[in-house]
Design a protein around this motif. Structure first.
Motif, PDB file in Angstrom:
ATOM      1  N   THR A  30       0.804  -1.528   0.049  1.00 15.14           N
ATOM      2  CA  THR A  30      -0.008  -0.102  -0.146  1.00 15.14           C
ATOM      3  C   THR A  30       0.863   1.285   0.108  1.00 15.14           C
ATOM      4  O   THR A  30       0.458   2.313  -0.482  1.00 15.14           O
ATOM      5  N   SER A  31       2.174   1.314   0.330  1.00 19.21           N
ATOM      6  CA  SER A  31       2.953   2.088   0.327  1.00 19.21           C
ATOM      7  C   SER A  31       4.351   1.626   0.458  1.00 19.21           C
ATOM      8  O   SER A  31       4.783   0.831   1.062  1.00 19.21           O
ATOM      9  N   PRO A  32       5.325   2.233  -0.243  1.00 19.56           N
ATOM     10  CA  PRO A  32       5.172   3.337  -1.259  1.00 19.56           C
ATOM     11  C   PRO A  32       4.440   2.938  -2.755  1.00 19.56           C
ATOM     12  O   PRO A  32       4.201   2.012  -2.969  1.00 19.56           O
ATOM     13  N   SER A  33       4.057   3.990  -3.360  1.00 15.82           N
ATOM     14  CA  SER A  33       3.381   3.546  -4.587  1.00 15.82           C
ATOM     15  C   SER A  33       4.435   3.064  -5.791  1.00 15.82           C
ATOM     16  O   SER A  33       5.384   3.649  -5.425  1.00 15.82           O
ATOM     17  N   ASN A  64       4.846  -1.763   8.118  1.00 16.57           N
ATOM     18  CA  ASN A  64       5.505  -0.480   8.496  1.00 16.57           C
ATOM     19  C   ASN A  64       6.755  -0.489   8.961  1.00 16.57           C
ATOM     20  O   ASN A  64       7.059   0.545   9.754  1.00 16.57           O
TER      21      ASN A  64
END
Length: 181
Positions: A30-33, A64
Motif C-alpha cells: 500500500t506504500s510506497p506507490s 510499516n
C-alpha cells in the motif's frame, strides 16, 4: 474416520479433518506507490496480506518498516507464506534520485554589460532521470534590468525534489561616456 472393533465387540472411532490448501496468500503493498521517484535514502513499506485459511502469515518484511534505497531503481518485494507453504508476493519499484539537475545559463554571458532595460535569458537543463525538470523561468524569457549589477538566477527542480541553479551577473550601464577635450 477410522473405526476399530476388538474381540469383545467394542468399537472405537477417531476422526481427523484435513483441509487441502493450495491457495497463495494475497499480498498488496500500500506504500510506497509503484514508480515513486524520491531523493530520500529510505521509504516506509506498508502492506496487507490475507489468506483463505491462515490468519498468521510468515512474511519477509515487517509491516510499516523502513527500506533502504540505493541510487537508481529499487525493487521492493514482500512475500508471505501460509502454514501450508503457499507463498504470495507483491513488488513495487521506487527510484532514488539524489542528483540535482544541471542548469547552464547560455545567454546572457556572466559579466555582460548592456544599456538595454531587459535581456532574454536562455539556458539548458539536464537531469540524470527526469527528462523535463520544472524551472522557475521559461527558456528565452525576458528579465528586466535595473541600472548597475543585476543577478539573474535560474532554478530547476526534478521529480524527486532536487534543485539545480545557475547564476550570472549582468550590468546595465545607463550613463553616457564622459568625453573630455
Amino acid at each position: 474416520t477410522v473405526s476399530c472393533t476388538d474381540d469383545a465387540g467394542n468399537t472405537g472411532t477417531a476422526s481427523v479433518t484435513v483441509i487441502r490448501d493450495n491457495t497463495n496468500p494475497v499480498v498488496s503493498i500500500t506504500s510506497p506507490s509503484n514508480g515513486l521517484v524520491t531523493s530520500a535514502s529510505s521509504v516506509n513499506v506498508a502492506f496487507t496480506a490475507t489468506d483463505n485459511q491462515d490468519s498468521s502469515l510468515d512474511c519477509t518484511r515487517v509491516n510499516n518498516t523502513s527500506a533502504t534505497l540505493d541510487p537508481g531503481s529499487n525493487d521492493i518485494t514482500v512475500a508471505c507464506t501460509d502454514n501450508a507453504g503457499n507463498t504470495g508476493s507483491a513488488t513495487v519499484t521506487v527510484v532514488r534520485d539524489a542528483v540535482a539537475p544541471v542548469v547552464t545559463i547560455t545567454s546572457p554571458a556572466d559579466g555582460a554589460i548592456t544599456s538595454a532595460a531587459s535581456v532574454a535569458v536562455s539556458y539548458s537543463v539536464s537531469d540524470d532521470l527526469d527528462s523535463s525538470p520544472t524551472c522557475d523561468l521559461a527558456d528565452g524569457a525576458s528579465v528586466s534590468l535595473n541600472p548597475g549589477p543585476n543577478t539573474i538566477t535560474v532554478t530547476c527542480d526534478d521529480d524527486a525534489g532536487n534543485s539545480g541553479t545557475d547564476t550570472v551577473t549582468v550590468i546595465r550601464d545607463t550613463g553616457a561616456p564622459v568625453v573630455t577635450i
